[in-house]
Write a protein that holds these residues in place. Structure first.
Motif, PDB file in Angstrom:
ATOM      1  N   MET A   1       0.660  -6.724 -89.525  1.00 27.03           N
ATOM      2  CA  MET A   1       0.123  -8.199 -89.401  1.00 27.03           C
ATOM      3  C   MET A   1      -1.449  -8.444 -89.278  1.00 27.03           C
ATOM      4  O   MET A   1      -1.813  -7.849 -88.307  1.00 27.03           O
ATOM      5  N   ILE A   2      -1.947  -9.105 -90.021  1.00 27.75           N
ATOM      6  CA  ILE A   2      -3.435  -9.148 -89.970  1.00 27.75           C
ATOM      7  C   ILE A   2      -3.611 -10.292 -88.666  1.00 27.75           C
ATOM      8  O   ILE A   2      -3.214 -11.330 -88.850  1.00 27.75           O
ATOM      9  N   GLY A   3      -4.529  -9.730 -88.040  1.00 28.73           N
ATOM     10  CA  GLY A   3      -5.071 -10.678 -86.578  1.00 28.73           C
ATOM     11  C   GLY A   3      -6.045 -11.758 -86.996  1.00 28.73           C
ATOM     12  O   GLY A   3      -6.489 -11.786 -88.129  1.00 28.73           O
ATOM     13  N   GLU A   4      -6.548 -12.120 -85.916  1.00 27.92           N
ATOM     14  CA  GLU A   4      -7.832 -13.377 -86.131  1.00 27.92           C
ATOM     15  C   GLU A   4      -8.854 -12.532 -86.909  1.00 27.92           C
ATOM     16  O   GLU A   4      -9.428 -11.537 -86.411  1.00 27.92           O
ATOM     17  N   GLN A   5      -9.434 -13.264 -87.696  1.00 23.99           N
ATOM     18  CA  GLN A   5     -10.554 -12.900 -88.312  1.00 23.99           C
ATOM     19  C   GLN A   5     -12.021 -13.664 -87.931  1.00 23.99           C
ATOM     20  O   GLN A   5     -11.826 -14.848 -87.822  1.00 23.99           O
ATOM     21  N   SER A   6     -12.969 -12.925 -87.842  1.00 21.82           N
ATOM     22  CA  SER A   6     -14.318 -13.189 -87.165  1.00 21.82           C
ATOM     23  C   SER A   6     -15.166 -13.333 -88.107  1.00 21.82           C
ATOM     24  O   SER A   6     -15.452 -12.597 -89.036  1.00 21.82           O
ATOM     25  N   VAL A   7     -16.058 -14.234 -87.898  1.00 19.48           N
ATOM     26  CA  VAL A   7     -17.335 -14.515 -88.882  1.00 19.48           C
ATOM     27  C   VAL A   7     -18.646 -14.659 -87.848  1.00 19.48           C
ATOM     28  O   VAL A   7     -18.666 -15.477 -86.797  1.00 19.48           O
ATOM     29  N   PHE A   8     -19.623 -13.667 -87.999  1.00 22.26           N
ATOM     30  CA  PHE A   8     -20.906 -13.832 -87.249  1.00 22.26           C
ATOM     31  C   PHE A   8     -21.775 -14.093 -88.217  1.00 22.26           C
ATOM     32  O   PHE A   8     -21.959 -13.841 -89.483  1.00 22.26           O
ATOM     33  N   ILE A   9     -22.518 -15.247 -87.790  1.00 24.93           N
ATOM     34  CA  ILE A   9     -23.520 -15.685 -88.799  1.00 24.93           C
ATOM     35  C   ILE A   9     -24.972 -15.751 -87.876  1.00 24.93           C
ATOM     36  O   ILE A   9     -25.118 -16.097 -86.801  1.00 24.93           O
ATOM     37  N   VAL A  10     -26.179 -15.057 -88.547  1.00 21.70           N
ATOM     38  CA  VAL A  10     -27.452 -14.916 -88.153  1.00 21.70           C
ATOM     39  C   VAL A  10     -28.521 -15.919 -88.862  1.00 21.70           C
ATOM     40  O   VAL A  10     -28.422 -15.415 -90.370  1.00 21.70           O
ATOM     41  N   ASP A  11     -28.946 -16.779 -88.449  1.00 19.02           N
ATOM     42  CA  ASP A  11     -29.977 -17.341 -89.013  1.00 19.02           C
ATOM     43  C   ASP A  11     -30.929 -18.201 -87.964  1.00 19.02           C
ATOM     44  O   ASP A  11     -30.249 -18.608 -86.972  1.00 19.02           O
ATOM     45  N   ASP A  12     -32.080 -18.237 -88.167  1.00 13.03           N
ATOM     46  CA  ASP A  12     -32.913 -18.950 -87.223  1.00 13.03           C
ATOM     47  C   ASP A  12     -32.919 -20.442 -87.523  1.00 13.03           C
ATOM     48  O   ASP A  12     -33.491 -21.079 -86.746  1.00 13.03           O
ATOM     49  N   ASP A  13     -32.263 -20.916 -88.374  1.00 17.66           N
ATOM     50  CA  ASP A  13     -32.034 -22.290 -88.695  1.00 17.66           C
ATOM     51  C   ASP A  13     -30.866 -22.910 -87.982  1.00 17.66           C
ATOM     52  O   ASP A  13     -29.641 -22.789 -88.048  1.00 17.66           O
ATOM     53  N   GLU A  14     -31.091 -23.540 -86.906  1.00 21.00           N
ATOM     54  CA  GLU A  14     -30.054 -24.157 -86.059  1.00 21.00           C
ATOM     55  C   GLU A  14     -29.032 -25.069 -86.692  1.00 21.00           C
ATOM     56  O   GLU A  14     -27.997 -25.070 -86.233  1.00 21.00           O
ATOM     57  N   SER A  15     -29.684 -26.064 -87.466  1.00 21.33           N
ATOM     58  CA  SER A  15     -28.755 -27.007 -88.347  1.00 21.33           C
ATOM     59  C   SER A  15     -27.808 -26.187 -89.431  1.00 21.33           C
ATOM     60  O   SER A  15     -26.708 -26.653 -89.275  1.00 21.33           O
ATOM     61  N   PHE A  16     -28.316 -25.069 -89.808  1.00 14.10           N
ATOM     62  CA  PHE A  16     -27.413 -24.284 -90.805  1.00 14.10           C
ATOM     63  C   PHE A  16     -26.307 -23.841 -89.833  1.00 14.10           C
ATOM     64  O   PHE A  16     -25.254 -23.765 -90.320  1.00 14.10           O
ATOM     65  N   LEU A  17     -26.793 -23.141 -88.881  1.00 12.90           N
ATOM     66  CA  LEU A  17     -25.666 -22.604 -87.896  1.00 12.90           C
ATOM     67  C   LEU A  17     -24.616 -23.536 -87.550  1.00 12.90           C
ATOM     68  O   LEU A  17     -23.408 -23.149 -87.336  1.00 12.90           O
ATOM     69  N   ASN A  18     -24.839 -24.817 -87.347  1.00 16.30           N
ATOM     70  CA  ASN A  18     -23.921 -25.511 -86.635  1.00 16.30           C
ATOM     71  C   ASN A  18     -23.089 -26.169 -87.636  1.00 16.30           C
ATOM     72  O   ASN A  18     -21.903 -26.231 -87.689  1.00 16.30           O
ATOM     73  N   ALA A  19     -23.565 -26.323 -89.052  1.00 13.09           N
ATOM     74  CA  ALA A  19     -22.888 -26.669 -90.120  1.00 13.09           C
ATOM     75  C   ALA A  19     -21.847 -25.498 -90.588  1.00 13.09           C
ATOM     76  O   ALA A  19     -20.785 -25.588 -90.834  1.00 13.09           O
ATOM     77  N   ALA A  20     -22.295 -24.215 -90.583  1.00 15.51           N
ATOM     78  CA  ALA A  20     -21.593 -23.241 -90.878  1.00 15.51           C
ATOM     79  C   ALA A  20     -20.571 -22.643 -89.723  1.00 15.51           C
ATOM     80  O   ALA A  20     -19.394 -22.495 -90.255  1.00 15.51           O
TER      81      ALA A  20
END
Length: 205
Positions: A1-20
């Motif tokens: 069974m596949i467990g929880e999938q994680s996404v790490f996002i690296v960007d210096d643009d805070e607005s993009f991070l919030n949207a993503a």
């Protein structure tokens, strides 16, 4: 069974991070965001079923340099890079550095989510393959040199008399070695021996 999938996002643009963050959470992912490569490297803990998304151009350590640092630290994590100018040289450099994919801005949320799922699936397949190779190599390493020679001959489809002729031993001795290697490998057929040899060879040197 596949467990929880994680996404790490690296960007210096805070607005993009919030949207993503909102986009990926709504798609069912666990999300962690970082405003710099250094912050990510400091906080990262190894986990399966994960993908890293990062901007190519950031102050300080950029996307390509972060990719290189991941490889230096032997962090096996699929990486998707996005950029406003995914020209051929940039794409080639990123792929050579180990990126799974390069996505050019502007991109849709659906495209990025699809790429992340593809990257995680590809990483999962690679992990299973590498584990199978490692297991095959470990089993074969437990054999004596003569037993490995005979295992190779068996995998090539040779009979006991043919193996004896090739190695300069009697067919009876071959049979004894075969019984020993079957016991050591905990297998019951030549087909399984052949499969182990195949997997071990797939790993290369």
């Amino acid at each position: 069974m596949i467990g929880e999938q994680s996404v790490f996002i690296v960007d210096d643009d805070e607005s993009f991070l919030n949207a993503a963050r909102r986009v990926f959470r709504s798609a069912g992912f666990r999300v962690e965001t970082f405003e710099s490569a250094g912050a990510f490297l400091s906080a990262y803990r190894p986990c399966d079923e994960a993908c890293l998304i990062l901007d190519l151009r950031m102050p300080g350590v950029g996307g390509l340099e972060l990719l290189e640092r991941l490889r230096e630290r032997q962090i096996d994590l699929p990486v998707i890079i996005y950029t406003g100018n995914a020209d051929v040289p940039v794409t080639v450099r990123a792929m050579q550095a180990g990126a799974f994919s390069v996505v050019e801005k502007p991109f849709s949320d659906e495209l990025l989510i699809a790429r992340v799922r593809e990257a995680i699936a590809s990483s999962r397949t690679r992990r299973v393959r590498n584990a199978t190779i490692a297991e095959a190599r470990a089993k074969l390493a437990a054999l004596t040199e003569r037993e490995r020679e005979i295992a190779r001959c068996l995998a090539d489809g040779l009979s006991a008399p043919q193996i004896g002729a090739r190695l300069g031993i009697s067919a009876r001795t071959v049979e004894a070695h075969r019984a020993n290697l079957f016991r050591r490998l905990d297998v019951t057929s030549i087909a399984i021996v052949a499969r182990l040899m195949l997997w071990a060879d797939l790993g290369g040197d």
